[in-house]
Design a protein around this motif. Sequence first.
Motif, short mmCIF file in Angstrom:
data_model
loop_
_atom_site.label_atom_id
_atom_site.label_comp_id
_atom_site.label_asym_id
_atom_site.label_seq_id
_atom_site.Cartn_x
_atom_site.Cartn_y
_atom_site.Cartn_z
N UNK A 206 0.83 -1.21 0.00
CA UNK A 206 0.00 0.00 0.00
C UNK A 206 0.86 1.25 0.00
N UNK A 207 1.99 1.23 0.73
CA UNK A 207 2.89 2.38 0.73
C UNK A 207 3.48 2.60 -0.65
N UNK A 208 3.84 1.51 -1.33
CA UNK A 208 4.41 1.65 -2.67
C UNK A 208 3.37 2.21 -3.65
N UNK A 209 2.14 1.76 -3.51
CA UNK A 209 1.10 2.29 -4.38
C UNK A 209 0.87 3.77 -4.11
N UNK A 210 0.89 4.17 -2.86
CA UNK A 210 0.71 5.57 -2.51
C UNK A 210 1.82 6.43 -3.09
N UNK A 211 3.06 5.95 -2.98
CA UNK A 211 4.19 6.70 -3.53
C UNK A 211 4.10 6.79 -5.05
N UNK A 212 3.71 5.69 -5.70
CA UNK A 212 3.58 5.70 -7.15
C UNK A 212 2.49 6.67 -7.60
N UNK A 236 8.21 4.08 -10.52
CA UNK A 236 7.52 3.76 -9.28
C UNK A 236 6.42 2.72 -9.52
N UNK A 237 5.73 2.83 -10.65
CA UNK A 237 4.69 1.85 -10.99
C UNK A 237 5.30 0.47 -11.18
N UNK A 238 6.47 0.42 -11.82
CA UNK A 238 7.11 -0.88 -12.04
C UNK A 238 7.55 -1.50 -10.72
N UNK A 239 8.13 -0.69 -9.83
CA UNK A 239 8.52 -1.21 -8.52
C UNK A 239 7.31 -1.75 -7.77
N UNK A 240 6.18 -1.07 -7.91
CA UNK A 240 4.95 -1.56 -7.29
C UNK A 240 4.56 -2.92 -7.88
N UNK A 241 4.71 -3.08 -9.19
CA UNK A 241 4.35 -4.35 -9.83
C UNK A 241 5.26 -5.48 -9.36
N UNK A 242 6.56 -5.18 -9.18
CA UNK A 242 7.49 -6.20 -8.68
C UNK A 242 7.09 -6.63 -7.27
N UNK A 243 6.77 -5.65 -6.44
CA UNK A 243 6.35 -5.94 -5.08
C UNK A 243 5.04 -6.72 -5.07
N UNK A 244 4.12 -6.40 -5.98
CA UNK A 244 2.82 -7.06 -6.03
C UNK A 244 2.96 -8.55 -6.34
N UNK A 245 3.92 -8.91 -7.18
CA UNK A 245 4.13 -10.33 -7.49
C UNK A 245 4.58 -11.11 -6.26
N UNK A 246 5.22 -10.43 -5.33
CA UNK A 246 5.74 -11.11 -4.15
C UNK A 246 4.67 -11.30 -3.07
N UNK A 248 0.92 -11.70 -3.58
CA UNK A 248 -0.28 -11.73 -4.46
C UNK A 248 -1.59 -11.53 -3.70
N UNK A 249 -1.65 -12.00 -2.46
CA UNK A 249 -2.90 -11.83 -1.70
C UNK A 249 -3.16 -10.36 -1.39
N UNK A 250 -2.11 -9.64 -1.00
CA UNK A 250 -2.26 -8.20 -0.74
C UNK A 250 -2.64 -7.46 -2.01
N UNK A 251 -2.03 -7.87 -3.12
CA UNK A 251 -2.33 -7.23 -4.40
C UNK A 251 -3.78 -7.48 -4.80
N UNK A 252 -4.26 -8.70 -4.61
CA UNK A 252 -5.64 -9.03 -4.95
C UNK A 252 -6.61 -8.20 -4.12
N UNK A 253 -6.25 -7.97 -2.87
CA UNK A 253 -7.11 -7.15 -2.00
C UNK A 253 -7.15 -5.71 -2.47
N UNK A 254 -6.00 -5.17 -2.90
CA UNK A 254 -5.96 -3.80 -3.41
C UNK A 254 -6.78 -3.68 -4.68
N UNK A 255 -6.68 -4.65 -5.57
CA UNK A 255 -7.47 -4.64 -6.80
C UNK A 255 -8.96 -4.66 -6.48
#
Length: 394
Positions: A206-212, A236-246, A248-255
């Motif tokens: 969530x912090x990475x998404x906020x910064x992006x 910043x968007x790419x770094x968020x995507x790298x973090x999201x792959x690590x 996946x559950x947190x990313x799915x919740x954000x989506x």
Amino acid sequence: MDGYLPSSATAEPEQDIDQVIGTDERRMHVRAYNYWASLLAGRDFPSIEDLDPTDVRDFSNHSLLLDFTAGSADPATSYIGAALRDECDLADEVRTIADVPPRSLLSRLTDHYMQIIANRAPIGFEAEFTNQRGRDLCYRGILMPFSSDGETIDFIYGVINWKDGSAVPQPRPDPVPQGDVLDLTQPLDVEEEEPALVLDDDSGLADRLSAARETAEVLKAADGRSRIALYRALSMAYDFSVAARRVPDDYAEILDDAGVKAQARAPMTPIVKLVFGVDYDKARLTEFAAALAHAERLEIDFEGFLPFIEAFPGGLKGVVAAERDARRPEPRTDTRADRARSRLRSAHAQPLSSLAGNDEFTLVLVRRDAQGRVEPVSAVTDLALLEKALRRVA
């Protein structure tokens, strides 16, 4: 300090702070920002060579100049104004950010410098805190980037004004998100200060998404015309995507919270929608997603996207074109042609006289055997191919 700000500025009388804060058209940080903007001349950042000491005399007592030319980990404090030194009880021992006392007003400026590096745009901020004397101060400041080469932020100029918060009670406003450029023409408000957003390997998704999103807002404020702001936002968007792959559950919740659907065939499309907004220009989102996808294809890791795209021939357009080329399917093998080649390899050679026929021109197919000898093997009877061959020869 010499060469950037006037030494004579330290001899000028300190301005009345209440008057500075209370007069809209003369407010110190407004004048500082207007001066910075006047130096842009169509560039992303003003040149440090254009920072004229004579133009900043009226707020130099309340200013700071950071020098990153020796590195960004611990930038030098090239200049600290007299009023700021007096308020912070500073002697000459403060040479770099590491020397800044943690509970001094000066630290309120230096704590925000990483936001300038992340956003690549001026940052305004306001808060209250208890200084080293135990006094509650209300302050408002601004940090502005300068460059020596037009692209790299290697100097930051900051201006700050303050007053005793206990002397003038003020209502508490809604919090201002860290990293937003404040409306610098409004009166000083007070808020509880939050630490500047600095990302590391342990930062949450969530912090990475906020910064992006903050960097994307900087791009939008520039109407998408700043290449530097664009590349920083994509990084910043790419770094968020790298973090999201690590995670996946947190990313799915954000989506799910954002109402954005995952796309197996275009995994970067949800990323750019989250960062730039679902209402952002669709063609641009498609380009951004393609650029991020190509970086992923090449296994670019954290913090590697910015140098990658800056070094790529053609920049963003070049990366997008490379990704589109990579997505094109391999050309299908013509199996009929392969079968024909196989038959012709085993066919008996024919004399030209038997292949020529009675027409004026005949198209004859020949082959070269293992010994290098050329042998006629068949006549091409397709008149359209014959006409095409004649035109090509002609």
